[in-house]
Motif scaffolding. Structure first.
Motif, PDB file in Angstrom:
ATOM      1  N   LEU A  19       1.102  -1.206  -0.026  1.00 13.89           N
ATOM      2  CA  LEU A  19      -0.033  -0.048  -0.197  1.00 13.89           C
ATOM      3  C   LEU A  19       0.852   1.321  -0.099  1.00 13.89           C
ATOM      4  O   LEU A  19       1.646   1.548   0.596  1.00 13.89           O
ATOM      5  N   TYR A  20       0.646   1.940  -0.953  1.00  8.63           N
ATOM      6  CA  TYR A  20       1.005   3.468  -0.922  1.00  8.63           C
ATOM      7  C   TYR A  20       0.216   4.672  -0.508  1.00  8.63           C
ATOM      8  O   TYR A  20      -1.125   4.497  -0.702  1.00  8.63           O
ATOM      9  N   ASN A  24      -0.630  11.084   7.622  1.00  6.79           N
ATOM     10  CA  ASN A  24      -1.709  10.254   7.113  1.00  6.79           C
ATOM     11  C   ASN A  24      -1.235   9.093   6.370  1.00  6.79           C
ATOM     12  O   ASN A  24      -1.827   8.322   5.336  1.00  6.79           O
ATOM     13  N   SER A  25       0.194   8.772   6.259  1.00  6.13           N
ATOM     14  CA  SER A  25       0.858   7.717   5.704  1.00  6.13           C
ATOM     15  C   SER A  25       1.312   6.810   6.755  1.00  6.13           C
ATOM     16  O   SER A  25       2.142   5.978   6.246  1.00  6.13           O
ATOM     17  N   GLN A  82       4.607   2.637   2.283  1.00  7.61           N
ATOM     18  CA  GLN A  82       5.440   3.776   1.629  1.00  7.61           C
ATOM     19  C   GLN A  82       4.400   4.947   1.575  1.00  7.61           C
ATOM     20  O   GLN A  82       3.230   4.754   1.251  1.00  7.61           O
ATOM     21  N   GLY A  83       5.031   6.245   2.042  1.00  5.49           N
ATOM     22  CA  GLY A  83       4.298   7.522   1.820  1.00  5.49           C
ATOM     23  C   GLY A  83       4.980   8.564   1.057  1.00  5.49           C
ATOM     24  O   GLY A  83       6.172   8.629   0.859  1.00  5.49           O
ATOM     25  N   GLU A  92      10.623   2.326   2.737  1.00  2.00           N
ATOM     26  CA  GLU A  92       9.879   1.125   2.778  1.00  2.00           C
ATOM     27  C   GLU A  92       9.507   0.503   4.160  1.00  2.00           C
ATOM     28  O   GLU A  92      10.504   0.115   4.746  1.00  2.00           O
ATOM     29  N   ARG A  93       8.587   0.270   4.633  1.00  5.37           N
ATOM     30  CA  ARG A  93       8.273  -0.083   5.991  1.00  5.37           C
ATOM     31  C   ARG A  93       7.950  -1.658   5.699  1.00  5.37           C
ATOM     32  O   ARG A  93       7.399  -2.065   4.318  1.00  5.37           O
ATOM     33  N   ASP A  94       8.404  -2.581   6.592  1.00  5.27           N
ATOM     34  CA  ASP A  94       8.364  -3.867   6.244  1.00  5.27           C
ATOM     35  C   ASP A  94       6.880  -4.509   6.318  1.00  5.27           C
ATOM     36  O   ASP A  94       6.430  -5.428   5.759  1.00  5.27           O
TER      37      ASP A  94
END
Length: 308
Positions: free
Chosen positions: A174-175, A198-199, A204-205, A252-254
């Motif tokens: 999800l972005y 809001n991310s 990823q934001g 990027e978050r896992d």
């Protein structure tokens, strides 16, 4: 038609405006007047080329026709015209933004299709617009919902997809995208931390804009914030969508933040998107028509109205 150099273009604009201007303001005024058509060469990032030309000329050339006035943003003026004003007058003029005539008439929402195409081409993801009006405004405060959410479906074999779901693996990425028409020192802090807020649920934001100041101090601060908070920055080009670019990548978050996603899901559009993702995964088929349409470049350009 005579050709112009970037420095010649800057000198022409400053002579006409007779006030200190940032390179970004000079470029906007030049394009509003149509002077960019006389340039010898533009390249893909003419605004940045103009900034570099003025900055390096004022810094390295003792006989430069340009002088720097003020900071954040730095503005420039012609040495020959500076003699007509007191230093205090120049500093006061440099402390306020110039009035820039708009080259295009468009609303922030009209940038959504540009981002949809960019995300599809760049990330291979589909996007969905999230309407803020479908949320309860008194719940969890503002800055909860992104303007758009992107969904990436991996091209896995059915057996691998089924196995990943059986073992609790998440088969999508999800972005989160926060979109602004313009970014400068005037709205940087609010816009950036809105994107941070809001991310928080997504892998990823990104903070997205079509008009991002080319001021060196601004770009440096934008990069610093991006690195510090892991929020990427995308610059959309409404004249040439193929020239849109990731200025700074997102960290990027896992995994997803499920509590944050639960808060975002108070929005009905997010609820429907999550249902759609679940349906697509179960069916092992992405229903593209359920996401925002991916338009061709010429279709995108036709949606933006020129002032001149």
């Amino acid at each position: 038609m005579a050709v112009l150099t970037f420095l010649g273009l800057a000198e022409r604009v400053l002579t006409e405006e007779r006030r200190p201007l940032s390179p970004s303001e000079i470029w906007k005024l030049a394009t509003a007047k149509g002077y960019e058509r006389e340039l010898r060469s533009q390249g893909k990032t003419p605004a940045q080329t103009l900034y570099t030309a003025i900055f390096e000329n004022a810094r390295d050339n003792p006989q430069s026709r340009f002088i720097k006035i003020g900071d954040r943003p730095a503005r420039y003026y012609l040495r020959s015209l500076a003699k007509e004003k007191q230093p205090s007058e120049l500093e006061q003029a440099a402390s306020s933004p110039a009035s820039i005539p708009e080259k295009y008439h468009y609303k922030e929402a009209q940038l959504h299709p540009f981002l949809v195409r960019f995300v599809y081409v760049q990330f291979g993801a589909r996007c969905k617009t999230i309407r803020h009006g479908t949320s309860k405004k008194n719940e969890f405060g503002e800055w909860i919902h992104p303007d758009m959410i992107g969904v990436y479906y991996p091209a896995w074999r059915d057996e691998v997809l089924t196995f990943s779901q059986m073992t609790g693996g998440l088969a999508v990425k999800l972005y989160s995208f926060e979109i602004k028409k313009a970014l400068s020192f005037a709205n940087l802090r609010e816009s950036f931390f809105q994107a941070v807020s809001n991310s928080s649920f997504a892998h990823q934001g990104y903070l997205v804009a079509a008009d991002i100041s080319t001021d060196e101090d601004f770009r440096s601060e934008l990069q610093r914030l991006s690195i510090s908070f892991g929020i990427g920055v995308i610059e959309l080009d409404i004249e040439d969508p193929a020239a849109s670019q990731v200025l700074f990548p997102s960290e990027e978050r896992d995994s997803l933040d499920w509590e944050a996603l639960n808060k975002v899901a108070m929005n009905r559009d997010v609820q429907e998107l999550l249902k759609r993702i679940g349906t697509d995964l179960r069916a092992k088929e992405v229903r593209h028509e359920e996401y925002d349409p991916v338009l061709e470049a010429d279709q995108l350009i036709s949606t933006i109205g020129k002032v001149r």
